[in-house]
Design a protein around this motif. Structure first.
Motif, mmCIF file in Angstrom:
data_model
loop_
_atom_site.group_PDB
_atom_site.id
_atom_site.type_symbol
_atom_site.label_atom_id
_atom_site.label_comp_id
_atom_site.label_asym_id
_atom_site.label_seq_id
_atom_site.Cartn_x
_atom_site.Cartn_y
_atom_site.Cartn_z
ATOM 1 N N ILE A 157 83.396 98.734 0.270
ATOM 2 C CA ILE A 157 84.077 99.960 -0.166
ATOM 3 C C ILE A 157 85.542 100.105 -0.087
ATOM 4 O O ILE A 157 86.295 100.383 -0.901
ATOM 5 C CB ILE A 157 83.230 101.160 0.712
ATOM 6 C CG1 ILE A 157 81.886 101.434 0.077
ATOM 7 C CG2 ILE A 157 84.337 102.523 0.434
ATOM 8 C CD1 ILE A 157 81.159 102.602 1.085
ATOM 9 N N LYS A 158 85.976 99.615 1.028
ATOM 10 C CA LYS A 158 87.390 99.339 1.339
ATOM 11 C C LYS A 158 88.132 98.326 0.285
ATOM 12 O O LYS A 158 89.058 98.746 -0.381
ATOM 13 C CB LYS A 158 87.683 98.695 2.849
ATOM 14 C CG LYS A 158 89.295 98.646 3.005
ATOM 15 C CD LYS A 158 89.277 97.894 4.357
ATOM 16 C CE LYS A 158 90.543 97.482 4.667
ATOM 17 N NZ LYS A 158 91.016 96.490 5.914
ATOM 18 N N THR A 159 87.484 97.388 0.100
ATOM 19 C CA THR A 159 87.850 96.224 -0.944
ATOM 20 C C THR A 159 88.009 97.111 -2.179
ATOM 21 O O THR A 159 88.881 96.814 -3.044
ATOM 22 C CB THR A 159 87.276 95.197 -0.984
ATOM 23 O OG1 THR A 159 87.110 94.674 0.331
ATOM 24 C CG2 THR A 159 87.746 94.263 -1.722
ATOM 25 N N LYS A 160 87.004 97.811 -2.763
ATOM 26 C CA LYS A 160 86.945 98.554 -3.954
ATOM 27 C C LYS A 160 87.944 99.427 -3.824
ATOM 28 O O LYS A 160 88.648 99.851 -5.060
ATOM 29 C CB LYS A 160 85.445 98.964 -4.187
ATOM 30 C CG LYS A 160 84.534 98.063 -4.532
ATOM 31 C CD LYS A 160 83.098 98.522 -4.560
ATOM 32 C CE LYS A 160 82.958 100.024 -5.344
ATOM 33 N NZ LYS A 160 81.446 100.255 -5.356
ATOM 34 N N SER A 161 88.132 100.164 -3.053
ATOM 35 C CA SER A 161 89.277 101.107 -3.136
ATOM 36 C C SER A 161 90.696 100.577 -2.959
ATOM 37 O O SER A 161 91.593 101.147 -4.004
ATOM 38 C CB SER A 161 89.281 101.968 -1.500
ATOM 39 O OG SER A 161 90.201 102.909 -1.484
ATOM 40 N N LEU A 162 90.784 99.536 -2.414
ATOM 41 C CA LEU A 162 92.206 98.781 -2.745
ATOM 42 C C LEU A 162 92.360 98.451 -4.074
ATOM 43 O O LEU A 162 93.556 98.440 -4.451
ATOM 44 C CB LEU A 162 92.319 97.699 -1.632
ATOM 45 C CG LEU A 162 92.448 98.218 -0.162
ATOM 46 C CD1 LEU A 162 92.262 97.018 0.817
ATOM 47 C CD2 LEU A 162 93.958 98.693 0.066
ATOM 48 N N ILE A 163 91.203 97.888 -4.667
ATOM 49 C CA ILE A 163 91.491 97.242 -6.069
ATOM 50 C C ILE A 163 91.837 98.643 -7.011
ATOM 51 O O ILE A 163 92.516 98.569 -7.843
ATOM 52 C CB ILE A 163 89.933 96.762 -6.236
ATOM 53 C CG1 ILE A 163 89.874 95.451 -5.665
ATOM 54 C CG2 ILE A 163 89.993 96.319 -7.915
ATOM 55 C CD1 ILE A 163 88.488 94.769 -5.918
ATOM 56 N N GLY A 164 91.260 99.647 -6.876
ATOM 57 C CA GLY A 164 91.159 100.903 -7.346
ATOM 58 C C GLY A 164 92.543 101.409 -7.348
ATOM 59 O O GLY A 164 93.300 101.684 -8.208
ATOM 60 N N GLY B 6 78.275 84.231 -4.347
ATOM 61 C CA GLY B 6 78.857 84.253 -5.660
ATOM 62 C C GLY B 6 79.663 85.547 -5.873
ATOM 63 O O GLY B 6 80.550 85.621 -6.514
ATOM 64 N N SER B 7 79.027 86.777 -5.705
ATOM 65 C CA SER B 7 79.612 87.844 -5.860
ATOM 66 C C SER B 7 80.681 87.877 -4.702
ATOM 67 O O SER B 7 81.966 88.488 -5.593
ATOM 68 C CB SER B 7 78.429 89.094 -5.324
ATOM 69 O OG SER B 7 77.648 89.045 -6.313
ATOM 70 N N ARG C 248 86.262 94.660 -9.036
ATOM 71 C CA ARG C 248 85.510 95.690 -8.641
ATOM 72 C C ARG C 248 83.977 95.624 -8.628
ATOM 73 O O ARG C 248 83.165 96.159 -7.974
ATOM 74 C CB ARG C 248 86.201 96.922 -9.010
ATOM 75 C CG ARG C 248 85.729 98.229 -8.307
ATOM 76 C CD ARG C 248 86.645 99.582 -8.739
ATOM 77 N NE ARG C 248 86.779 99.580 -10.303
ATOM 78 C CZ ARG C 248 87.609 100.478 -10.717
ATOM 79 N NH1 ARG C 248 88.353 101.257 -9.956
ATOM 80 N NH2 ARG C 248 87.772 100.428 -12.010
ATOM 81 N N ARG C 249 83.680 95.402 -9.949
ATOM 82 C CA ARG C 249 82.182 95.456 -10.288
ATOM 83 C C ARG C 249 81.575 94.159 -9.392
ATOM 84 O O ARG C 249 80.435 94.559 -9.190
ATOM 85 C CB ARG C 249 82.161 95.060 -11.881
ATOM 86 C CG ARG C 249 82.529 96.213 -12.761
ATOM 87 C CD ARG C 249 82.134 96.366 -13.796
ATOM 88 N NE ARG C 249 82.989 95.297 -14.690
ATOM 89 C CZ ARG C 249 84.143 95.429 -15.414
ATOM 90 N NH1 ARG C 249 84.675 96.564 -15.118
ATOM 91 N NH2 ARG C 249 84.757 94.540 -16.080
ATOM 92 N N SER C 250 82.061 93.003 -8.887
ATOM 93 C CA SER C 250 81.461 92.019 -8.421
ATOM 94 C C SER C 250 81.250 92.914 -6.886
ATOM 95 O O SER C 250 80.367 92.469 -6.527
ATOM 96 C CB SER C 250 82.301 90.974 -8.315
ATOM 97 O OG SER C 250 82.301 90.322 -9.708
ATOM 98 N N ALA C 251 82.263 93.475 -6.420
ATOM 99 C CA ALA C 251 81.967 94.070 -5.088
ATOM 100 C C ALA C 251 80.642 94.931 -5.123
ATOM 101 O O ALA C 251 79.895 95.332 -4.180
ATOM 102 C CB ALA C 251 83.311 95.010 -4.611
ATOM 103 N N GLN D 211 77.226 94.882 -3.142
ATOM 104 C CA GLN D 211 76.535 96.062 -2.462
ATOM 105 C C GLN D 211 75.031 96.114 -2.592
ATOM 106 O O GLN D 211 74.314 96.505 -1.768
ATOM 107 C CB GLN D 211 77.162 97.168 -2.761
ATOM 108 C CG GLN D 211 78.746 97.372 -2.011
ATOM 109 C CD GLN D 211 79.512 98.752 -2.530
ATOM 110 O OE1 GLN D 211 79.788 98.892 -3.627
ATOM 111 N NE2 GLN D 211 79.808 99.686 -1.502
ATOM 112 N N SER D 212 74.579 95.937 -3.928
ATOM 113 C CA SER D 212 73.496 95.910 -4.439
ATOM 114 C C SER D 212 72.405 94.863 -3.803
ATOM 115 O O SER D 212 71.348 95.125 -3.305
ATOM 116 C CB SER D 212 73.356 95.836 -5.942
ATOM 117 O OG SER D 212 72.016 95.981 -6.163
ATOM 118 N N GLN D 213 73.291 93.752 -3.790
ATOM 119 C CA GLN D 213 72.460 92.659 -3.127
ATOM 120 C C GLN D 213 72.244 92.732 -1.652
ATOM 121 O O GLN D 213 71.420 92.130 -1.178
ATOM 122 C CB GLN D 213 73.312 91.402 -3.383
ATOM 123 C CG GLN D 213 73.284 91.114 -4.866
ATOM 124 C CD GLN D 213 74.426 90.088 -5.339
ATOM 125 O OE1 GLN D 213 75.201 89.891 -4.431
ATOM 126 N NE2 GLN D 213 74.297 89.600 -6.471
#
Length: 128
Positions: free
Chosen positions: A105-112, A44-45, A73-76, A80-82
């Motif tokens: 991390i890569k995905t979050k970086s691209l989103i950022g 789901g995340s 980004r928060r879902s990513a 990571q926590s899961q």
């Protein structure tokens, strides 16, 4: 920058799609697949990362799009926590953990980066 005409053109979405595929690959095997709660949560995340980027694409304003990108980004981060639960329960090994964590991390970086681009574009529009 390449023109973005469809949500599929967004690099962050493309990365989120790869992340989702990897999560599904590992979470549908062995004991991981039998932990229905964690399996559902982590899938789901991953789905949420992709979906929020796509949904934000059809937002009426950059500000609204940025809000959806924040959700993605928060879902990513949630994913990571899961992953820690998955490794603590021996559902995945360290190599798989590292690979998926790095993909997140890569995905979050691209989103950022996309958020910064949209914020800059919004500021430029206000100045004109």
């Amino acid at each position: 920058m390449v023109a973005i005409e469809r949500f599929e053109d967004i690099q962050a979405w493309q990365s989120a799609r790869e992340l989702t595929q990897t999560v599904y690959t590992v979470s549908t095997q062995g004991a991981f697949a039998r932990d229905f709660r964690l399996c559902d949560q982590i899938q789901g995340s991953a789905i949420s990362v992709m979906s929020n980027i796509a949904e934000g694409f059809d937002a009426r304003t950059d500000r609204e799009f940025i809000r959806f990108l924040g959700y993605a980004r928060r879902s990513a981060t949630e994913l990571q926590s899961q992953l820690y639960i998955a490794i603590d329960q021996n559902y995945i090994n360290q190599k798989k953990f590292d690979h998926i964590y790095t993909q997140a991390i890569k995905t979050k970086s691209l989103i950022g980066g996309f958020i910064r681009y949209l914020e800059g574009r919004s500021k430029a529009k206000r100045k004109t």
